[in-house]
Scaffold this motif. Structure first.
Motif, PDB file in Angstrom:
ATOM      1  N   LEU A  83       0.786  -1.232   0.000  1.00 39.54           N
ATOM      2  CA  LEU A  83       0.000   0.000   0.000  1.00 39.54           C
ATOM      3  C   LEU A  83       0.822   1.288   0.000  1.00 39.54           C
ATOM      4  O   LEU A  83       0.536   2.181  -0.794  1.00 39.54           O
ATOM      5  N   PRO A  84       1.816   1.393   0.890  1.00 43.43           N
ATOM      6  CA  PRO A  84       2.575   2.656   0.863  1.00 43.43           C
ATOM      7  C   PRO A  84       3.146   2.916  -0.531  1.00 43.43           C
ATOM      8  O   PRO A  84       3.144   4.061  -0.999  1.00 43.43           O
ATOM      9  N   ILE A 139       1.926   1.702  -3.379  1.00 35.45           N
ATOM     10  CA  ILE A 139       0.821   1.984  -4.298  1.00 35.45           C
ATOM     11  C   ILE A 139       0.460   3.461  -4.213  1.00 35.45           C
ATOM     12  O   ILE A 139       0.215   4.123  -5.226  1.00 35.45           O
ATOM     13  N   MET A 140       0.466   4.006  -2.984  1.00 36.21           N
ATOM     14  CA  MET A 140       0.146   5.430  -2.810  1.00 36.21           C
ATOM     15  C   MET A 140       1.213   6.291  -3.474  1.00 36.21           C
ATOM     16  O   MET A 140       0.912   7.243  -4.192  1.00 36.21           O
ATOM     17  N   LYS A 199       1.106   6.708  -7.276  1.00 30.96           N
ATOM     18  CA  LYS A 199       0.130   7.624  -7.881  1.00 30.96           C
ATOM     19  C   LYS A 199       0.789   8.938  -8.264  1.00 30.96           C
ATOM     20  O   LYS A 199       0.321   9.641  -9.153  1.00 30.96           O
ATOM     21  N   MET A 237      -4.919   4.208   5.390  1.00 30.52           N
ATOM     22  CA  MET A 237      -3.492   4.445   5.558  1.00 30.52           C
ATOM     23  C   MET A 237      -3.215   5.812   6.159  1.00 30.52           C
ATOM     24  O   MET A 237      -2.389   5.937   7.065  1.00 30.52           O
ATOM     25  N   ASP A 296       0.251  -1.481   6.948  1.00 27.80           N
ATOM     26  CA  ASP A 296       0.782  -1.984   5.682  1.00 27.80           C
ATOM     27  C   ASP A 296      -0.306  -2.802   5.005  1.00 27.80           C
ATOM     28  O   ASP A 296      -1.309  -3.160   5.619  1.00 27.80           O
ATOM     29  N   GLY A 297      -0.103  -3.092   3.718  1.00 28.05           N
ATOM     30  CA  GLY A 297      -1.110  -3.906   3.044  1.00 28.05           C
ATOM     31  C   GLY A 297      -0.751  -4.119   1.601  1.00 28.05           C
ATOM     32  O   GLY A 297       0.191  -3.529   1.084  1.00 28.05           O
ATOM     33  N   THR A 298      -1.506  -4.991   0.926  1.00 28.96           N
ATOM     34  CA  THR A 298      -1.339  -5.181  -0.499  1.00 28.96           C
ATOM     35  C   THR A 298      -2.687  -5.549  -1.109  1.00 28.96           C
ATOM     36  O   THR A 298      -3.593  -5.998  -0.406  1.00 28.96           O
TER      37      THR A 298
END
Lengths: 255, 554
Positions: free
Chosen positions: A195-196, A198-199, A202, B393, B400-402
């Motif tokens: 996620l971090p 993915i952000m 952007k 987030m 954290d994640g996916t």
């Protein structure tokens, strides 16, 4: 000292669906509504490029995809995995239907010159057409050495050591840069885009270009005559004795 | 599948017979009593290695009673609530009975011990019966004839589907005849407009899923056992699973049932109507009745459309409070597309890494969440998901994640949740608890249990359907440990009862948990259950020793 190699990773935006249906007019398969995403082998190529960057052996990773608007998503995924910027070569409609390895390799060759790339990393083949030609054609057009079916890549000065997976086993070769490398299954295990990242992705840039801007002619040299489903698998037959088996084989003209 | 070789009795001289009889009595007594200790209750689990079943059935009831008294007297101990009670006075199978079965089920009356054995042992290999007859009907009519006959002959029957249950409800306790639905696996009808699927009870859940997926539908339930469990068994146990959050329980999705009652009467409630308020809704009684009120032979079930867009998100949280807040955020922002919300703790991840070599896709966190969304528009769903993830987030609810959008990656992320059960089996002997609690208190039980057990246990893990308030608490030890069990039970049940939770959220009661029913149900309610059982099955031949507690006299 790290070589200033700037790879271009090209991504296939292909369909990944368990169920494929042939179009009623037999001109192709149905792609509308079929899930498209990054070709698994290309994912491995991206992972390799990002790894090389993390080892500080290369400067910048550029992710490229040729296709309609949606292929930008694939580029975003590559950016989330660690690529620095993206280039979307906008090809849609009839042009996209006719887009084959020859056209893509012409585009890549043009981009490589434009970007002054030192290394092109691709997946060995796309899982929708299984052509396994783009990498090889690109190398030929650029007159670069090629390391295909790579299962291990290491940079040594301005040369590349490669282990290739071939029918007879493993082949070790050393090639000069600039070069084209195509990734095979065992090269690495692609990381999950977290996620971090993915952000962060952007905010990374994706430039859009048209094939015409690169001076590439997309006309296809191939004409698809017909696309058919393979013949239905027929049920087998059980026989009681060897004699019966021989009779049946003879009947079927196999013996 | 583990096979335990039977002792084959050959005609022996009298001296030997005498010796054998004593050994037989001793074994029988042990078989009836299971493990016991003077101090506390221990689990009634048989290890397949310890007890070898003699081929011939036990000797007379009197011997049983006397040996039981003998051992009880010697130790003066209480018997564990999860141990089997004494064998009820059902008749035993005779050659005449076998001849009858063979007439109506030619080639499908199994008496070969090697072939019957797998149906005598449960999936966890924790309980074993001594049935000698396995019947495999193909039609409702055959089931009706079997039950009618057994009822008149006072022969006990154990209906069996995929045999994947976890509470010992699917296998015989003594010599009950096993009635398998495995050959009743035809799909009878599928209406592609209403989405109603009608099929026989022996259809394997995964096969139904494949059938429906080709027609753009899915089953409303999904569970880890899908490759083996059968829809009849799912309905009989009111199985929950991973999709309950979105599609509801079988009480809502099952539209009709066809059953055979204890006396052989066929009850046709196989409606495919979505709405039908004409009289008492009888099928509800049988859903979750665990084979004790009737044998389900056909099911009609309402199926949802296959979602066009499925996304799976794997997230990491620092605290359980954050996990719960993430759940609230998720419901608010993804509510209409949310199809699963599961959690696992860091101990589970450790077991997955160690025993199954599955790597953690994100960084190490105390808690992990698996969220699945299912919708009709990939673009909309991606946007909703993106907004949710950004919020989660930036507000630091999630560390954290996916995300996964395609098949292979989705399967990989799901396997981190679905294979925890498997990882546990590699960690040692597992004590499994399936508890429903108020959502805020779910993890408190795990923390309290860890503190309570200290070093006695090898691993204490918590995971499960947090979205439904359902915790799977598992405790492992290197081998079966009665002292550990004594520490776990009744602590876990009392803790649950104190929050008015359920001691069995979705696994059912079966054999192992039948006597714990009072922790979650009032005695009046249980008494009424007993009355209903007596009315529908006066001789008590359907799946005896299960579901209802022993002290419920009929």
């Amino acid at each position: 000292k790290c070589p200033r190699v700037s790879p271009v990773v090209t991504l296939c935006y292909c369909f990944v669906s368990p169920q494929i249906r042939v179009k009623p007019d037999n001109t192709g398969v149905v792609t509308d509504g079929v899930k498209h995403s990054m070709n698994p082998f290309c994912e491995i190529a991206v992972e390799e490029a990002v790894k090389l960057k993390e080892k500080k052996l290369i400067k910048e990773v550029v992710a490229v995809s040729c296709g309609p608007q949606q292929s930008q998503e694939t580029i975003r995924t590559a950016l989330a995995m660690g690529a620095d910027r993206g280039i979307h070569v906008d090809v849609s409609g009839k042009d996209y239907e006719n887009l084959g390895p020859l056209q893509v390799s012409k585009i890549l060759a043009a981009l490589a010159k434009q970007e002054d790339a030192q290394l092109i990393l691709l997946g060995k083949q796309a899982i929708d057409d299984d052509c396994n030609q783009t990498g090889q054609m690109t190398a030929a057009l650029l007159d670069w050495p090629q390391g295909t079916f790579a299962s291990e890549v290491s940079l040594e000065g301005d040369k590349i050591n490669l282990v290739r997976e071939i029918d007879g086993g493993l082949e070790h070769i050393k090639i000069n840069t600039p070069a084209v490398i195509t990734a095979d299954l065992r090269l690495n295990t692609p990381r999950y885009a977290t996620l971090p990242n993915i952000m962060k992705a952007k905010k990374k840039k994706i430039a859009t270009v048209k094939p015409a801007d690169l001076g590439v002619d997309l006309t296809s040299r191939l004409e698809v005559l017909k696309v058919e489903e393979p013949p239905q698998r027929e049920a087998g037959m059980k026989v009681e004795t060897v004699e019966d088996l021989v009779v049946k084989l003879k009947e079927a003209g196999r013996v | 599948m583990h096979y335990c070789w039977e002792l084959v009795l050959l005609p022996v001289p009298t001296v030997m017979a005498g010796l054998f009889q004593r050994a037989l009595r001793l074994r029988t007594a042990l078989r009836c009593l299971y493990d016991y200790s003077t101090l506390s209750r221990s689990t009634a689990t048989l290890s397949p290695v310890d007890f070898h079943r003699p081929f011939l059935t036990c000797s007379s009831e009197q011997v049983l009673a006397s040996t039981r008294k003998l051992h009880a007297g010697a130790e003066g101990s209480k018997v564990s609530p999860s141990a089997a009670p004494e064998r009820l006075p059902f008749c035993r199978v005779t050659e005449e009975d076998l001849a009858f079965f063979r007439k109506i089920l030619p080639g499908r009356t199994i008496v070969d011990p090697d072939l019957v054995e797998p149906s005598n042992v449960d999936w966890l290999k924790s309980v074993r019966g001594s049935s000698e007859v396995l019947l495999r009907p193909q039609t409702t009519e055959e089931v009706s004839q079997i039950l009618s006959y057994c009822n008149s002959r006072n022969l006990a029957v154990n209906p069996q589907g995929g045999n994947t249950g976890l509470v010992g409800g699917s296998v015989p306790v003594y010599d009950e005849i096993i009635l398998s639905t495995s050959l009743m696996n035809k799909i009878l009808n599928f209406d592609s407009i209403s989405g109603v699927l009608t099929c026989q009870a022996g259809c394997v859940l995964e096969n139904l899923s494949f059938y429906l997926e080709e027609r753009d539908y899915i089953m409303p339930l999904d569970l880890g056992a899908k490759g083996s469990c059968q829809i009849g068994g799912n309905v009989a146990t009111n199985a929950g699973g991973l999709r309950l959050l979105r599609y509801g329980s079988l009480h809502g999705t099952v539209l009709g049932l066809e059953l055979v009652l204890a006396d052989g009467q066929v009850l046709d409630c196989l409606s495919t109507l979505r709405k039908d308020n004409t009289g008492y809704d009888l099928k509800q009684l049988f859903i979750g009745s665990e084979g004790t009120l009737g044998v389900i032979t056909a099911v009609s079930i309402l199926c949802p459309r296959k979602p066009k867009s499925v996304n799976v998100v794997f997230l990491g949280c620092e605290t359980f409070e954050q996990l719960l807040k993430t759940f609230q955020l998720c419901k608010g922002m993804l509510g209409e597309i949310l199809s699963a919300f599961e959690f696992l703790d860091s101990e589970c991840m450790r077991l997955l890494n160690t025993h199954l070599k599955l790597p953690n896709p994100i960084s190490d966190c105390p808690f992990y969440i698996v969220i699945e969304t299912s919708g009709s528009d990939p673009t909309h769903d991606a946007q909703k998901l993106h907004n949710f993830l950004e919020d989660a987030m930036t507000s630091s609810l999630v560390s954290d994640g996916t995300v996964a959008t395609e098949e292979a990656k989705i399967k990989a992320l799901w396997s981190l949740r679905e294979r925890v059960t498997e990882a546990l089996t590699h960690d040692g002997f597992t004590y499994k608890y399936d508890i429903s609690l108020p959502v805020e208190r779910i993890y408190q039980l795990v923390t309290d249990m860890r503190k309570h057990l200290g070093n006695q246990a090898k691993s204490v893990v918590g995971y499960g359907h947090v979205g439904d308030g359902n915790l799977h608490l598992n405790v492992t030890s290197p081998s079966k440990d009665p002292a550990l069990l004594a520490a776990i039970e009744p602590f876990v049940y009392e803790w649950t009862a104190s929050c008015r939770g359920s001691i069995s959220a979705e696994h059912g009661l079966g054999l192992k948990k039948r006597n714990y029913i009072y922790y979650s149900k009032q005695s009046q309610a249980v008494a009424l259950m007993g009355n209903i059982k007596a009315m529908l099955d006066p001789k008590g031949i359907l799946n005896p020793y299960k579901t209802l507690p022993d002290n419920l006299k009929q």
